[in-house]
Design a protein around this motif. Structure first.
Motif, short mmCIF file in Angstrom:
data_model
loop_
_atom_site.label_atom_id
_atom_site.label_comp_id
_atom_site.label_asym_id
_atom_site.label_seq_id
_atom_site.Cartn_x
_atom_site.Cartn_y
_atom_site.Cartn_z
N ILE A 1 0.86 -1.18 0.00
CA ILE A 1 0.00 0.00 0.00
C ILE A 1 0.90 1.23 0.00
N SER A 2 0.54 2.20 -0.84
CA SER A 2 1.29 3.45 -0.84
C SER A 2 0.32 4.61 -0.99
N ALA A 3 0.69 5.75 -0.45
CA ALA A 3 -0.14 6.94 -0.54
C ALA A 3 0.77 8.16 -0.61
N GLN A 4 0.24 9.23 -1.24
CA GLN A 4 0.99 10.47 -1.33
C GLN A 4 0.05 11.64 -1.09
N TYR A 5 0.62 12.70 -0.56
CA TYR A 5 -0.10 13.93 -0.31
C TYR A 5 0.74 15.07 -0.86
N LEU A 6 0.08 15.98 -1.55
CA LEU A 6 0.80 17.11 -2.13
C LEU A 6 -0.02 18.37 -1.86
N HIS A 7 0.62 19.36 -1.24
CA HIS A 7 -0.03 20.65 -0.99
C HIS A 7 0.19 21.53 -2.21
N LEU A 8 -0.90 22.09 -2.74
CA LEU A 8 -0.82 22.93 -3.92
C LEU A 8 -0.92 24.40 -3.52
N PHE A 9 -0.07 25.20 -4.08
CA PHE A 9 -0.10 26.64 -3.82
C PHE A 9 -0.96 27.34 -4.87
N ASP A 10 -1.26 28.60 -4.65
CA ASP A 10 -2.13 29.35 -5.56
C ASP A 10 -1.52 29.46 -6.95
N THR A 11 -0.21 29.45 -7.04
CA THR A 11 0.45 29.62 -8.35
C THR A 11 0.52 28.32 -9.14
N ASN B 1 -0.63 25.47 -11.46
CA ASN B 1 -1.64 25.35 -12.50
C ASN B 1 -2.07 23.89 -12.59
N VAL B 2 -3.34 23.62 -12.22
CA VAL B 2 -3.87 22.27 -12.24
C VAL B 2 -5.05 22.23 -13.20
N ASP B 3 -4.97 21.32 -14.18
CA ASP B 3 -6.07 21.13 -15.12
C ASP B 3 -6.77 19.84 -14.74
N LEU B 4 -7.98 19.95 -14.17
CA LEU B 4 -8.68 18.77 -13.68
C LEU B 4 -9.47 18.04 -14.76
N LYS B 5 -9.67 18.63 -15.91
CA LYS B 5 -10.42 18.02 -17.02
C LYS B 5 -11.78 17.54 -16.54
N THR B 6 -12.58 18.48 -16.06
CA THR B 6 -13.88 18.14 -15.50
C THR B 6 -14.95 17.93 -16.56
N GLY B 7 -14.67 18.26 -17.79
CA GLY B 7 -15.64 18.06 -18.85
C GLY B 7 -16.40 19.32 -19.20
N ASN B 8 -16.20 20.41 -18.48
CA ASN B 8 -16.85 21.69 -18.81
C ASN B 8 -16.10 22.32 -19.97
N PRO C 1 -13.00 23.97 -10.28
CA PRO C 1 -12.58 24.11 -8.88
C PRO C 1 -11.08 24.34 -8.79
N LYS C 2 -10.66 24.99 -7.73
CA LYS C 2 -9.24 25.26 -7.49
C LYS C 2 -8.84 24.48 -6.23
N PRO C 3 -8.22 23.33 -6.42
CA PRO C 3 -7.85 22.52 -5.24
C PRO C 3 -6.65 23.10 -4.51
N SER C 4 -6.61 22.87 -3.21
CA SER C 4 -5.47 23.33 -2.41
C SER C 4 -4.55 22.17 -2.03
N TYR C 5 -5.00 20.94 -2.27
CA TYR C 5 -4.14 19.79 -2.01
C TYR C 5 -4.52 18.66 -2.97
N LEU C 6 -3.62 17.69 -3.06
CA LEU C 6 -3.83 16.54 -3.93
C LEU C 6 -3.39 15.30 -3.17
N MET C 7 -4.28 14.32 -3.08
CA MET C 7 -3.95 13.06 -2.41
C MET C 7 -4.33 11.92 -3.32
N TYR C 8 -3.49 10.89 -3.30
CA TYR C 8 -3.88 9.67 -4.00
C TYR C 8 -3.22 8.48 -3.32
#
Length: 182
Positions: A69-79, A81-88, A106-113
């Motif tokens: 099992i592995s997991a990662q957490y990443l804190h995203l700053f305002d600068t 650029n994240v493209d979530l490809k939401t379909g809009n 949406p503008k995420p502030s963190y990323l976990m997977y």
């Protein structure tokens, strides 16, 4: 003064050496037990048995499923650029300006997977079964070698003990011959 110091030193040295040569009589059974307890060869053979048993346990554990099992957490700053490809659609809808404000991405502030994987050995051409048998034979071999080493140590102790016994009896016979000759 130097002569007195030397004489005193040698007298103390000779006196201490006479007490260092004390003899202790032990029986054959005690000699064998002491030899077995203090033999480095037997201790090495015992540790080889332990190593073989650990290898067998390790080989047997290969039969079980492997889970990772592995997991990662990443804190995203305002600068960032994240493209979530939401379909809009990113094009502005000119007909209805109210829909544009609600369709902002949406503008995420963190990323976990996280990720989990499991592998189970189903069939590997009897390699695992043969490896377990080989490890079992290695444990048995190390036990037999340990017993053999222990028997060799006992045999050496017996040889030394009887050599000393023969030497003592020879000295006794020589002393007796000397006393008869006088």
């Amino acid at each position: 003064m130097k002569n007195k110091f030397k004489i005193t030193f040698f007298a103390l040295l000779a006196f201490s050496l006479t007490f260092a040569q004390e003899t202790k009589k032990i029986s054959l059974k005690e000699a064998v037990n002491l030899g077995i307890e203090n033999s480095k060869i037997i201790k090495a053979a015992q540790s080889q048995i332990t190593v073989s048993e650990k290898k067998l346990k390790s080989t047997k554990s290969l039969q079980y499923p492997d889970l990772s099992i592995s997991a990662q957490y990443l804190h995203l700053f305002d600068t960032t650029n994240v493209d979530l490809k939401t379909g809009n659609n990113s094009e502005e809808n000119t007909e209805n300006p109210e829909e544009n404000s609600s369709s902002e991405s949406p503008k995420p502030s963190y990323l976990m997977y996280g990720m989990a994987s499991i592998s189970v050995p189903v069939f590997n051409g009897f390699k695992l079964r043969n490896a377990i048998k080989q490890s079992e034979y290695a444990v048995e071999l190390s036990r037999i070698q340990s017993e053999s080493q222990q028997e060799n140590v006992v045999y050496q102790i017996l040889q030394i003990y009887f050599s000393l016994y023969k030497t003592q009896k020879s000295i006794d016979v020589l002393k007796e011959k000397q006393s008869r000759a006088e």
